[in-house]
Write a protein that holds these residues in place. Structure first.
Motif, mmCIF file in Angstrom:
data_model
loop_
_atom_site.group_PDB
_atom_site.id
_atom_site.type_symbol
_atom_site.label_atom_id
_atom_site.label_comp_id
_atom_site.label_asym_id
_atom_site.label_seq_id
_atom_site.Cartn_x
_atom_site.Cartn_y
_atom_site.Cartn_z
ATOM 1 N N ASP A 55 1.148 -1.159 0.090
ATOM 2 C CA ASP A 55 -0.111 -0.074 0.006
ATOM 3 C C ASP A 55 1.176 1.223 -0.185
ATOM 4 O O ASP A 55 2.129 1.045 0.291
ATOM 5 C CB ASP A 55 -0.938 0.140 1.419
ATOM 6 C CG ASP A 55 -1.868 -1.141 1.347
ATOM 7 O OD1 ASP A 55 -2.320 -1.762 0.366
ATOM 8 O OD2 ASP A 55 -2.066 -1.704 2.481
ATOM 9 N N GLU A 56 0.374 2.378 -0.189
ATOM 10 C CA GLU A 56 1.024 3.746 -0.252
ATOM 11 C C GLU A 56 1.649 4.009 1.032
ATOM 12 O O GLU A 56 2.655 4.696 1.158
ATOM 13 C CB GLU A 56 0.125 4.777 -0.684
ATOM 14 C CG GLU A 56 -0.183 4.749 -2.248
ATOM 15 C CD GLU A 56 -1.026 5.965 -2.712
ATOM 16 O OE1 GLU A 56 -0.893 6.960 -1.932
ATOM 17 O OE2 GLU A 56 -1.288 5.944 -4.002
ATOM 18 N N ASP A 57 1.001 3.404 2.246
ATOM 19 C CA ASP A 57 1.553 3.848 3.474
ATOM 20 C C ASP A 57 2.639 2.811 3.956
ATOM 21 O O ASP A 57 3.104 2.861 5.076
ATOM 22 C CB ASP A 57 0.435 3.772 4.451
ATOM 23 C CG ASP A 57 -0.404 2.602 4.822
ATOM 24 O OD1 ASP A 57 0.116 1.339 4.012
ATOM 25 O OD2 ASP A 57 -1.081 2.482 5.790
ATOM 26 N N GLN A 59 2.478 -0.484 4.343
ATOM 27 C CA GLN A 59 1.888 -1.848 4.712
ATOM 28 C C GLN A 59 1.447 -2.851 3.520
ATOM 29 O O GLN A 59 1.400 -2.349 2.614
ATOM 30 C CB GLN A 59 0.676 -1.605 5.751
ATOM 31 C CG GLN A 59 1.155 -0.691 6.944
ATOM 32 C CD GLN A 59 -0.328 -0.639 7.718
ATOM 33 O OE1 GLN A 59 -0.507 -1.693 8.736
ATOM 34 N NE2 GLN A 59 -1.197 0.211 7.391
ATOM 35 N N THR A 85 1.160 -7.289 6.623
ATOM 36 C CA THR A 85 2.582 -6.793 6.722
ATOM 37 C C THR A 85 3.618 -7.932 7.304
ATOM 38 O O THR A 85 4.690 -7.956 6.687
ATOM 39 C CB THR A 85 2.594 -5.381 7.424
ATOM 40 O OG1 THR A 85 1.673 -4.542 6.721
ATOM 41 C CG2 THR A 85 3.818 -4.912 7.486
ATOM 42 N N LEU A 110 8.103 3.640 6.574
ATOM 43 C CA LEU A 110 6.726 3.666 6.491
ATOM 44 C C LEU A 110 5.994 2.893 7.401
ATOM 45 O O LEU A 110 4.943 3.305 8.048
ATOM 46 C CB LEU A 110 6.423 3.727 4.928
ATOM 47 C CG LEU A 110 6.532 4.608 3.962
ATOM 48 C CD1 LEU A 110 6.280 4.208 2.771
ATOM 49 C CD2 LEU A 110 5.983 5.956 4.390
ATOM 50 N N ALA A 113 5.923 4.211 10.907
ATOM 51 C CA ALA A 113 4.996 5.480 11.031
ATOM 52 C C ALA A 113 3.608 5.110 10.923
ATOM 53 O O ALA A 113 2.942 5.785 11.615
ATOM 54 C CB ALA A 113 5.484 6.657 9.917
ATOM 55 N N ASN A 114 3.332 4.148 10.422
ATOM 56 C CA ASN A 114 1.938 3.757 9.774
ATOM 57 C C ASN A 114 1.379 2.590 10.258
ATOM 58 O O ASN A 114 -0.216 2.663 10.619
ATOM 59 C CB ASN A 114 1.616 4.147 8.185
ATOM 60 C CG ASN A 114 2.121 5.267 7.728
ATOM 61 O OD1 ASN A 114 1.783 6.486 8.254
ATOM 62 N ND2 ASN A 114 3.058 5.436 6.779
ATOM 63 N N ALA A 115 2.138 1.603 10.525
ATOM 64 C CA ALA A 115 1.427 0.386 11.150
ATOM 65 C C ALA A 115 1.332 0.066 12.449
ATOM 66 O O ALA A 115 2.215 0.553 13.436
ATOM 67 C CB ALA A 115 2.378 -0.666 10.310
ATOM 68 N N HIS A 116 0.148 -0.361 12.835
ATOM 69 C CA HIS A 116 -0.064 -0.669 14.495
ATOM 70 C C HIS A 116 -0.651 -2.038 14.313
ATOM 71 O O HIS A 116 -1.530 -2.579 13.630
ATOM 72 C CB HIS A 116 -0.976 0.434 14.764
ATOM 73 C CG HIS A 116 -0.598 1.729 15.013
ATOM 74 N ND1 HIS A 116 -0.489 2.621 13.771
ATOM 75 C CD2 HIS A 116 0.340 2.390 15.858
ATOM 76 C CE1 HIS A 116 0.224 3.502 14.005
ATOM 77 N NE2 HIS A 116 0.514 3.695 15.492
ATOM 78 N N SER A 123 2.438 0.793 18.118
ATOM 79 C CA SER A 123 3.434 0.643 16.786
ATOM 80 C C SER A 123 4.063 -0.399 16.419
ATOM 81 O O SER A 123 4.533 -1.082 17.370
ATOM 82 C CB SER A 123 4.393 1.960 17.128
ATOM 83 O OG SER A 123 5.120 2.137 16.073
ATOM 84 N N TYR A 124 4.247 -0.700 15.283
ATOM 85 C CA TYR A 124 4.610 -1.894 14.660
ATOM 86 C C TYR A 124 5.942 -2.375 15.423
ATOM 87 O O TYR A 124 6.163 -3.598 15.726
ATOM 88 C CB TYR A 124 4.728 -1.885 13.063
ATOM 89 C CG TYR A 124 5.033 -3.271 12.540
ATOM 90 C CD1 TYR A 124 4.056 -3.897 11.972
ATOM 91 C CD2 TYR A 124 6.269 -3.890 12.184
ATOM 92 C CE1 TYR A 124 4.199 -5.334 11.352
ATOM 93 C CE2 TYR A 124 6.435 -5.003 11.662
ATOM 94 C CZ TYR A 124 5.307 -5.856 11.327
ATOM 95 O OH TYR A 124 5.497 -7.060 11.002
#
Length: 326
Positions: A55-57, A59, A85, A110, A113-116, A123-124
């Motif tokens: 994905d763009e984020d 993930q 992910t 990324l 910053a974005n995956a949880h 946070s990942y």
């Protein structure tokens, strides 16, 4: 082994993710050659194809452990989905994507910053709550240059009295699991490769190895019977599951890192590995896990598998080389 060997030629007639490992581990190609082949994982074949699924984020499939919009009925009816992910990152690590390449560096940034995680919302790169998941996060994070020391410390504190790990510990399990233990061992080994490890992580890796070794990699300690018939069947991709080839490949990598000799207690598993070799010198894929995937990387169950054959041949090359020295 040389490129004229029919099995080696068959392995080389494949994806860059397999070719570079054949060049390094089986035919002893110069480093500059296998490194050049490894670089192609980013731009060609399965590695490039999996990177294109992001994905763009950063993930995959919109989730950390599960795809976005996941319906539990899918797991019950079709098997666990493998497109999110965590499993995509692990597959890129298996492919050997260079952690220093641009796409790898951007992806892990990324994700941070974005995956949880679906369980707890952490946070990942802080890790989840389950040992198996945290073990894979350690392996992937260490490989891709993330500081995963806090998760390593947590895993070391979660060892059971028999020296291994079990992701059912919080539900009352007091005996270690082969599958959880190999996941944690691989994570701790990757951490040690990247950082040198800590006194605590190295001690934990030692007790986990002993858990498997005293069971000959597949037997129950009390009865001596195989703990699970599937442990003697060859699986790919392994995901979180266990078989003796996965364990043997781990012990090979561990011994190479530490400069130690193979443990004789691996011998029974080695004998079984030899016995499963086909007449043409290849090894079959016995089974694969059901569930949603981005694409297949094997030719099907019961067919010769390049992944199984690569791993089997490098294990036996290592074992036989040490035996000849002894």
């Amino acid at each position: 082994m040389t490129q004229s060997d029919p099995v080696i030629a068959w392995l080389l007639d494949s994806d860059p993710s397999i070719r570079w490992q054949v060049m390094r581990d089986l035919i002893d190609a110069p480093e500059r050659e296998w490194m050049a082949e490894r670089a192609r994982v980013e731009t060609e074949g399965w590695g490039a194809r999996l990177l294109a699924c992001r994905d763009e984020d950063g993930q995959w499939a919109g989730g950390a452990f599960l795809p976005a919009g996941f319906d539990p009925r899918e797991w019950r009816e079709h098997g666990q989905p493998w497109t999110a992910t965590t499993f995509s990152l692990s597959q890129l690590r298996e492919f050997g994507l260079d952690p220093a390449c641009e796409q790898a560096r951007r992806t892990v940034e990324l994700i941070g910053a974005n995956a949880h995680w679906e369980e707890g919302g952490q946070s990942y790169w802080q890790g989840e709550v389950e040992e198996c998941i945290n073990a894979r996060t350690v392996a992937d994070g260490a490989y891709f240059g993330i500081d995963v020391a806090p998760i390593v410390d947590r895993l070391a504190s979660e060892r059971l009295d028999d020296g291994g790990w079990n992701c059912e510990r919080t539900r009352g399990s007091v005996r270690s699991s082969f599958a959880t233990t190999i996941n944690v061992l691989e994570g701790l080994l990757e951490f040690e490769k990247s950082t040198g490890g800590t006194t605590r992580s190295r001690e934990a890796r030692g007790t986990g190895e002993e858990f498997l070794l005293e069971r000959s990699l597949f037997r129950r300690l009390g009865t001596g019977e195989p703990a699970d018939k599937n442990f003697l069947q060859f699986l790919h991709p392994s995901r979180w599951r266990y078989d003796i080839l996965r364990a043997l490949d781990y012990f090979r990598a561990s011994a190479i890192l530490t400069g130690t000799d193979p443990d004789p207690r691996l011998g029974e598993a080695i004998d079984h590995l030899r016995s499963r070799r086909l007449q043409d010198g290849r090894w079959p894929l016995d089974w694969s896990l059901p569930g949603r995937v981005w694409f297949d990387v094997d030719d099907g169950q019961s067919e010769p598998s390049r992944w199984i054959t690569l791993r089997a041949m490098r294990v036996l090359k290592w074992w036989d080389a040490q035996a000849s020295i002894a």
